[in-house]
Design a protein around this motif. Structure first.
Motif, PDB file in Angstrom:
ATOM      1  N   ASP A 142       0.807  -1.222   0.000  1.00 29.71           N
ATOM      2  CA  ASP A 142       0.000   0.000   0.000  1.00 29.71           C
ATOM      3  C   ASP A 142       0.842   1.276   0.000  1.00 29.71           C
ATOM      4  O   ASP A 142       0.402   2.319  -0.487  1.00 29.71           O
ATOM      5  N   ASP A 143       2.053   1.199   0.569  1.00 30.46           N
ATOM      6  CA  ASP A 143       2.926   2.373   0.621  1.00 30.46           C
ATOM      7  C   ASP A 143       3.977   2.364  -0.483  1.00 30.46           C
ATOM      8  O   ASP A 143       4.861   3.220  -0.499  1.00 30.46           O
ATOM      9  N   GLY A 144       3.885   1.400  -1.400  1.00 33.98           N
ATOM     10  CA  GLY A 144       4.927   1.209  -2.395  1.00 33.98           C
ATOM     11  C   GLY A 144       4.852   2.189  -3.560  1.00 33.98           C
ATOM     12  O   GLY A 144       3.855   2.895  -3.754  1.00 33.98           O
ATOM     13  N   PHE A 145       5.911   2.204  -4.355  1.00 38.39           N
ATOM     14  CA  PHE A 145       5.980   3.120  -5.490  1.00 38.39           C
ATOM     15  C   PHE A 145       6.631   2.441  -6.690  1.00 38.39           C
ATOM     16  O   PHE A 145       7.373   1.456  -6.556  1.00 38.39           O
ATOM     17  N   PHE A 146       6.346   2.987  -7.864  1.00 40.30           N
ATOM     18  CA  PHE A 146       6.980   2.565  -9.110  1.00 40.30           C
ATOM     19  C   PHE A 146       8.044   3.578  -9.491  1.00 40.30           C
ATOM     20  O   PHE A 146       7.823   4.792  -9.403  1.00 40.30           O
ATOM     21  N   PHE A 147       9.183   3.063  -9.962  1.00 41.12           N
ATOM     22  CA  PHE A 147      10.296   3.895 -10.414  1.00 41.12           C
ATOM     23  C   PHE A 147      10.642   3.444 -11.819  1.00 41.12           C
ATOM     24  O   PHE A 147      11.120   2.323 -12.019  1.00 41.12           O
ATOM     25  N   GLY A 148      10.365   4.288 -12.809  1.00 36.55           N
ATOM     26  CA  GLY A 148      10.547   3.878 -14.196  1.00 36.55           C
ATOM     27  C   GLY A 148      11.500   4.774 -14.962  1.00 36.55           C
ATOM     28  O   GLY A 148      11.433   5.999 -14.856  1.00 36.55           O
TER      29      GLY A 148
END
Length: 265
Positions: A142-148
């Motif tokens: 739920d607290d995660g993020f994507f780094f692209g």
């Protein structure tokens, strides 16, 4: 078959290039403020494990890498054999557009971050990109993020295509050639040439399309873009000794890549 299956050792050589070192510097600067100590990360489009290794060096507890190319996965397992043996790295061949948990025991929402180094540029349209982002959201907690990492974000791709036909962009490494607009109007076909005459057929979708697809895929939180960091004079000499200061200013105004950071919630 993934086009990377036929590249093999040529791509390993690219990982040692000055460009790759500059890219790594940009990524480290951008991602570190977002990484919690001991993060568990998924590396989509991991290739031969270059970014996986960097993530472990930057303090991640474990990284699970997936790639469409079994050849690249085998190379990653070989190059990071020590990290694999200790359980800090794990690799498998998988399609990032297919809904699946890539966590060690199949858990949903396991990862603190999903990294996609040159992942988004293999989506030919919004449907494929939404599938990627949906899979990413499925794997994030739920607290995660994507780094692209992806081609520089812009909506004016016609202008960018024209710019990249001119010097210094015709001599910059990697070399981008915008071959034709997509029939959908969502972006352009983009061929990328690496050293050793390695060519990759990719896509550059518009900035608005990417942002909309991230939201449709379930990434609803804070969204921000970062640009590449061009380092000092010594790096410039190593990178391309023939480029003048004016050339570098042009490169700075039209960067090779951008970084998207977007949170799940």
């Amino acid at each position: 078959m993934s086009q990377y299956d036929s590249i093999g050792s040529s791509y390993s050589g690219f990982n040692d290039s000055v460009y790759r070192r500059m890219e790594s510097h940009s990524c480290e600067s951008a991602i570190k403020p977002h990484l919690k100590p001991g993060s568990h990360v998924a590396d989509f489009a991991c290739g031969n494990g270059y970014m996986t290794r960097k993530l472990l060096e930057w303090g991640c507890a474990s990284v699970v890498g997936i790639d469409l190319s079994p050849v690249m996965v085998q190379d990653a397992q070989r190059l990071l054999v020590d990290q694999v043996s200790t359980g800090r790295a794990q690799f498998s061949a998988a399609d990032a557009t297919v809904l699946q948990s890539v966590a060690p025991h199949g858990e949903m929402g396991y990862f603190d971050a999903v990294v996609g180094g040159w992942l988004v540029n293999y989506a030919p349209d919004s449907a494929a990109l939404v599938a990627m982002f949906t899979n990413i959201a499925l794997n994030l907690n739920d607290d995660g993020f994507f780094f692209g990492i992806m081609p520089h974000p812009t909506n004016d791709l016609e202008k960018r295509a024209a710019i990249y036909k001119e010097y210094p962009f015709t001599h910059a490494v990697p070399k981008n050639t915008y071959t034709s607009p997509l029939e959908s109007g969502q972006g352009w076909n983009l061929q990328v040439q690496l050293p050793d005459n390695v060519h990759l057929d990719t896509f550059h979708l518009k900035k608005d399309v990417i942002e909309d697809c991230a939201r449709l895929g379930g990434l609803k939180g804070r969204l921000e873009w970062k640009t590449e960091v061009l380092l000092g004079d010594d790096w410039k000499k190593l990178f391309n000794a023939d480029m003048t200061e004016q050339d570098w200013q042009l490169r700075s105004s039209s960067p090779h890549f951008g970084i998207l950071i977007v949170y799940k919630n």
